[in-house]
Design a protein around this motif. Structure first.
Motif, PDB file in Angstrom:
ATOM      1  N   GLY A 190       0.805  -1.227   0.000  1.00  0.00           N
ATOM      2  CA  GLY A 190       0.000   0.000   0.000  1.00  0.00           C
ATOM      3  C   GLY A 190       0.830   1.265   0.000  1.00  0.00           C
ATOM      4  N   LYS A 191       2.114   1.138   0.333  1.00  0.00           N
ATOM      5  CA  LYS A 191       2.957   2.341   0.355  1.00  0.00           C
ATOM      6  C   LYS A 191       3.151   2.925  -1.029  1.00  0.00           C
ATOM      7  N   ARG A 192       2.874   2.122  -2.063  1.00  0.00           N
ATOM      8  CA  ARG A 192       3.035   2.676  -3.410  1.00  0.00           C
ATOM      9  C   ARG A 192       2.012   3.781  -3.676  1.00  0.00           C
ATOM     10  N   HIS A 193       0.969   3.829  -2.841  1.00  0.00           N
ATOM     11  CA  HIS A 193      -0.041   4.874  -3.017  1.00  0.00           C
ATOM     12  C   HIS A 193       0.194   6.059  -2.077  1.00  0.00           C
ATOM     13  N   HIS A 203      -1.590   3.157   4.474  1.00  0.00           N
ATOM     14  CA  HIS A 203      -0.994   2.140   3.599  1.00  0.00           C
ATOM     15  C   HIS A 203      -1.485   0.713   3.874  1.00  0.00           C
ATOM     16  N   PRO A 204      -1.784   0.314   5.120  1.00  0.00           N
ATOM     17  CA  PRO A 204      -2.316  -1.056   5.280  1.00  0.00           C
ATOM     18  C   PRO A 204      -3.680  -1.235   4.573  1.00  0.00           C
ATOM     19  N   THR A 205      -4.521  -0.211   4.685  1.00  0.00           N
ATOM     20  CA  THR A 205      -5.837  -0.293   4.051  1.00  0.00           C
ATOM     21  C   THR A 205      -5.702  -0.283   2.528  1.00  0.00           C
ATOM     22  N   LEU A 206      -4.836   0.573   2.021  1.00  0.00           N
ATOM     23  CA  LEU A 206      -4.663   0.658   0.564  1.00  0.00           C
ATOM     24  C   LEU A 206      -4.106  -0.648  -0.001  1.00  0.00           C
ATOM     25  N   GLY A 207      -3.169  -1.229   0.722  1.00  0.00           N
ATOM     26  CA  GLY A 207      -2.611  -2.514   0.282  1.00  0.00           C
ATOM     27  C   GLY A 207      -3.659  -3.606   0.304  1.00  0.00           C
ATOM     28  N   PHE A 208      -4.442  -3.612   1.369  1.00  0.00           N
ATOM     29  CA  PHE A 208      -5.512  -4.613   1.492  1.00  0.00           C
ATOM     30  C   PHE A 208      -6.492  -4.471   0.327  1.00  0.00           C
ATOM     31  N   GLN A 209      -6.909  -3.242   0.080  1.00  0.00           N
ATOM     32  CA  GLN A 209      -7.913  -3.022  -0.977  1.00  0.00           C
ATOM     33  C   GLN A 209      -7.378  -3.446  -2.343  1.00  0.00           C
ATOM     34  N   GLU A 210      -6.090  -3.282  -2.516  1.00  0.00           N
ATOM     35  CA  GLU A 210      -5.508  -3.647  -3.803  1.00  0.00           C
ATOM     36  C   GLU A 210      -5.484  -5.162  -4.000  1.00  0.00           C
ATOM     37  N   LEU A 211      -5.244  -5.870  -2.919  1.00  0.00           N
ATOM     38  CA  LEU A 211      -5.080  -7.322  -3.047  1.00  0.00           C
ATOM     39  C   LEU A 211      -6.361  -8.124  -2.844  1.00  0.00           C
ATOM     40  N   MET A 230      -1.712  -9.944   6.961  1.00  0.00           N
ATOM     41  CA  MET A 230      -0.335  -9.427   7.101  1.00  0.00           C
ATOM     42  C   MET A 230      -0.249  -8.008   6.530  1.00  0.00           C
ATOM     43  N   VAL A 231      -0.958  -7.809   5.434  1.00  0.00           N
ATOM     44  CA  VAL A 231      -0.960  -6.489   4.807  1.00  0.00           C
ATOM     45  C   VAL A 231      -1.773  -5.502   5.648  1.00  0.00           C
ATOM     46  N   TYR A 232      -2.928  -5.951   6.119  1.00  0.00           N
ATOM     47  CA  TYR A 232      -3.892  -5.047   6.753  1.00  0.00           C
ATOM     48  C   TYR A 232      -3.617  -4.808   8.238  1.00  0.00           C
ATOM     49  N   GLN A 233      -3.079  -5.826   8.907  1.00  0.00           N
ATOM     50  CA  GLN A 233      -2.991  -5.732  10.374  1.00  0.00           C
ATOM     51  C   GLN A 233      -1.565  -5.601  10.912  1.00  0.00           C
ATOM     52  N   HIS A 234      -0.556  -5.423  10.059  1.00  0.00           N
ATOM     53  CA  HIS A 234       0.811  -5.456  10.607  1.00  0.00           C
ATOM     54  C   HIS A 234       1.157  -4.240  11.446  1.00  0.00           C
ATOM     55  N   HIS A 235       0.298  -3.228  11.458  1.00  0.00           N
ATOM     56  CA  HIS A 235       0.526  -2.091  12.373  1.00  0.00           C
ATOM     57  C   HIS A 235      -0.461  -2.082  13.536  1.00  0.00           C
ATOM     58  N   GLU A 236      -1.226  -3.143  13.682  1.00  0.00           N
ATOM     59  CA  GLU A 236      -2.053  -3.268  14.885  1.00  0.00           C
ATOM     60  C   GLU A 236      -1.135  -3.622  16.049  1.00  0.00           C
ATOM     61  N   ARG A 237      -1.530  -3.224  17.241  1.00  0.00           N
ATOM     62  CA  ARG A 237      -0.695  -3.488  18.416  1.00  0.00           C
ATOM     63  C   ARG A 237      -1.375  -4.461  19.357  1.00  0.00           C
ATOM     64  N   HIS A 263     -21.520  -2.672  14.501  1.00  0.00           N
ATOM     65  CA  HIS A 263     -21.685  -4.072  14.120  1.00  0.00           C
ATOM     66  C   HIS A 263     -20.859  -4.924  15.075  1.00  0.00           C
ATOM     67  N   HIS A 264     -21.207  -6.203  15.188  1.00  0.00           N
ATOM     68  CA  HIS A 264     -20.532  -7.007  16.202  1.00  0.00           C
ATOM     69  C   HIS A 264     -19.158  -7.513  15.781  1.00  0.00           C
ATOM     70  N   GLU A 265     -18.816  -7.414  14.496  1.00  0.00           N
ATOM     71  CA  GLU A 265     -17.513  -7.918  14.072  1.00  0.00           C
ATOM     72  C   GLU A 265     -16.865  -6.978  13.071  1.00  0.00           C
ATOM     73  N   GLN A 266     -15.611  -7.249  12.846  1.00  0.00           N
ATOM     74  CA  GLN A 266     -14.839  -6.410  11.944  1.00  0.00           C
ATOM     75  C   GLN A 266     -15.335  -6.555  10.501  1.00  0.00           C
ATOM     76  N   VAL A 267     -15.514  -5.440   9.848  1.00  0.00           N
ATOM     77  CA  VAL A 267     -15.848  -5.440   8.421  1.00  0.00           C
ATOM     78  C   VAL A 267     -14.639  -4.840   7.696  1.00  0.00           C
ATOM     79  N   PHE A 268     -14.225  -5.477   6.619  1.00  0.00           N
ATOM     80  CA  PHE A 268     -12.988  -5.048   5.956  1.00  0.00           C
ATOM     81  C   PHE A 268     -13.268  -4.006   4.871  1.00  0.00           C
ATOM     82  N   PRO A 269     -12.293  -3.131   4.640  1.00  0.00           N
ATOM     83  CA  PRO A 269     -12.508  -2.095   3.620  1.00  0.00           C
ATOM     84  C   PRO A 269     -12.742  -2.734   2.252  1.00  0.00           C
TER      85      PRO A 269
END
Lengths: 322, 146
Positions: free
Chosen positions: A194-197, A220-228, A241-248, B94-100
């Motif tokens: 997603g960093k490419r965006h 960038h995690p969201t953009l990468g996810f949306q792309e893939l 891995m793309v979407y959640q790697h910055h979750e803590r 919503h009760h669960e995660q919804v993805f973009p």
């Protein structure tokens, strides 16, 4: 993308690792050398002619690690790489790993530039398979492997480092399925797609990001996810891995702010090695930490930013191999 | 023929009967959406003004539409609650995660159904997520999150 490769991309050229050409049987493509500032790239190797190995050695001696091929010929080059270079069992495993590492950086860069998610997945998948071949069953001694990891940070060295580390850590955590390990290695290569965006001026900024810039970076995690996510060949773990790697671990990460138990295991693995690589490589604004300081940081953040079990495992691997 | 009020009552009863796994955070105690002007969240790019839904929580029907092959979803209806609504989209609990990029159908109390595409999602607790979504225009595949 670095400023130097950016210029070449304007001419429809893609970077390749110079070392991958040192085999004596060059790919049947034209190879270019980047020109000086503002100058056009020059032809280094003409298709169908023998490769000038002494000239190639001189380039390497002078620190020229990247050459270029035309976008129309990148597929031929990738075929050559997979068939002639990576599959060459005569090469020592560590050397194959180094080539693979250099090549994967080019692959990620090409993927970033080409813009086709489908081809990105295909190419990264092929390289992930090779990576698993080389690292699995300890063909490469980890201590040697850590010694040759790239320490100059770019988006591309980072992706290949993270891919390698993810694979090692996943295996140590008990993931044994070859298919899953390939998926994880591929997910590591893709994790920052997603960093490419994200605007280059933000990615390459040497000073602290403003709040607005930071918000852009956090997309960038969201953009990468949306792309893939529209691709059939991508699995849930890779998407996470793309979407959640910055979750803590404590739920203070982004983009969702989801806490530990809700985050995918592969994303937690990726988070630890992503941070480790970011800490230990040189950045434009600071030198990389020595491994010991990075270990101390990870240890301090276990249970806050990172899954403590995974941190423990990673630290054990590092200490065993230091 | 039923009048509008009784139609709405029937719909509301039907929606309230839907499966709901939400666990509302403390600020929603008494099934009341307390914080009318909820703070803006990263990723929210709606352009049109929103009508918030203060007071008793406004229920809506929610059903996933197949959209991301790697994410398995049951095609059943759930009850969710509306946070706000605008010309171009809405926010729900919503009760669960919804993805973009995920698509879902929303059934509103006026009887209308709208196809939505999730734009962002934020964790409130392990059984409550705040989800922002854009209405998908019927004639096009997707609309901007406005």
């Amino acid at each position: 993308m670095t400023a130097t490769t950016e210029g070449a991309c304007e001419y429809g050229l893609f970077p390749i690792a110079t070392k991958t050409l040192c085999d004596g049987s060059p790919p049947d493509v034209e190879i270019f050398l980047k020109g000086g500032k503002g100058a056009r790239p020059t032809l280094f190797h003409k298709r169908g002619t023998p490769l000038d190995q002494p000239a190639l050695e001189r380039l390497l001696d002078n620190g020229v690690r990247t050459l270029y091929v035309s976008s129309a010929e990148i597929d031929q080059y990738n075929d050559y790489l997979l068939a002639e270079v990576m599959a060459n069992e005569d090469r020592p495993p560590l050397e194959r790993f180094e080539l693979l590492r250099d090549a994967s950086q080019s692959v990620v860069l090409n993927a970033m530039v080409s813009g086709h998610a489908e081809s990105v997945l295909q190419v990264t998948g092929e390289f992930a398979e090779r990576l698993v071949d080389v690292i699995w069953d300890r063909q490469v001694v980890l201590m040697d492997l850590f010694g040759v990891m790239a320490h100059d940070y770019t988006t591309f060295t980072h992706a290949s480092n993270v891919s390698t580390y993810c694979l090692i850590l996943a295996e140590a955590l008990g993931i044994r399925s070859a298919q899953q390990l390939v998926s994880i290695a591929q997910g590591g290569l893709l994790h920052d797609l997603g960093k490419r965006h994200v605007p280059k001026k933000i990615l390459n900024k040497k000073s602290q990001l403003s709040e607005t810039e930071w918000r852009e970076m956090q997309k960038h995690p969201t953009l990468g996810f949306q792309e893939l996510c529209g691709q059939d060949d991508v699995d849930l773990g890779q998407l996470m891995m793309v979407y959640q790697h910055h979750e803590r671990w404590d739920g203070k990460g982004y983009p969702v702010g989801i806490p530990a138990e809700e985050t995918h295991l592969w994303a937690r693995i990726c988070a630890v090695v992503d941070a480790f690589d970011a800490l230990t490589t040189d950045r434009p604004y600071r030198r990389g930490y020595v491994a010991e300081n990075a270990i101390n940081y990870l240890d301090m953040q276990a249970g806050k930013s990172f899954d403590p079990e995974i941190v423990r495992c990673w630290i054990a691997i590092l200490k065993e191999n230091s | 023929m039923l009048d509008c009020d009784s139609q709405r009552e029937q719909l509301e009863t039907a929606i309230r009967g839907l499966k709901c796994l939400l666990s509302l955070p403390p600020e929603y105690t008494g099934d009341v959406l307390g914080d009318v002007q909820m703070p803006s969240v990263p990723g929210c790019e709606r352009r049109f003004s929103r009508i918030y839904c203060p007071g008793p929580l406004v229920p809506a029907g929610f059903r996933y539409q197949p959209s991301i092959a790697a994410v398995a979803r049951e095609p059943e209806w759930y009850r969710v609650y509306m946070v706000n609504l605008s010309r171009g989209g809405l926010q729900i609990l919503h009760h669960e995660q919804v993805f973009p990029g995920e698509h879902f159908e929303i059934g509103l109390l006026d009887g209308s159904r709208r196809l939505c595409r999730a734009a962002w999602c934020h964790y409130l607790n392990h059984c409550c997520y705040r989800v922002g979504a854009a209405f998908v225009k019927e004639s096009s595949e997707a609309s901007a999150a406005d």
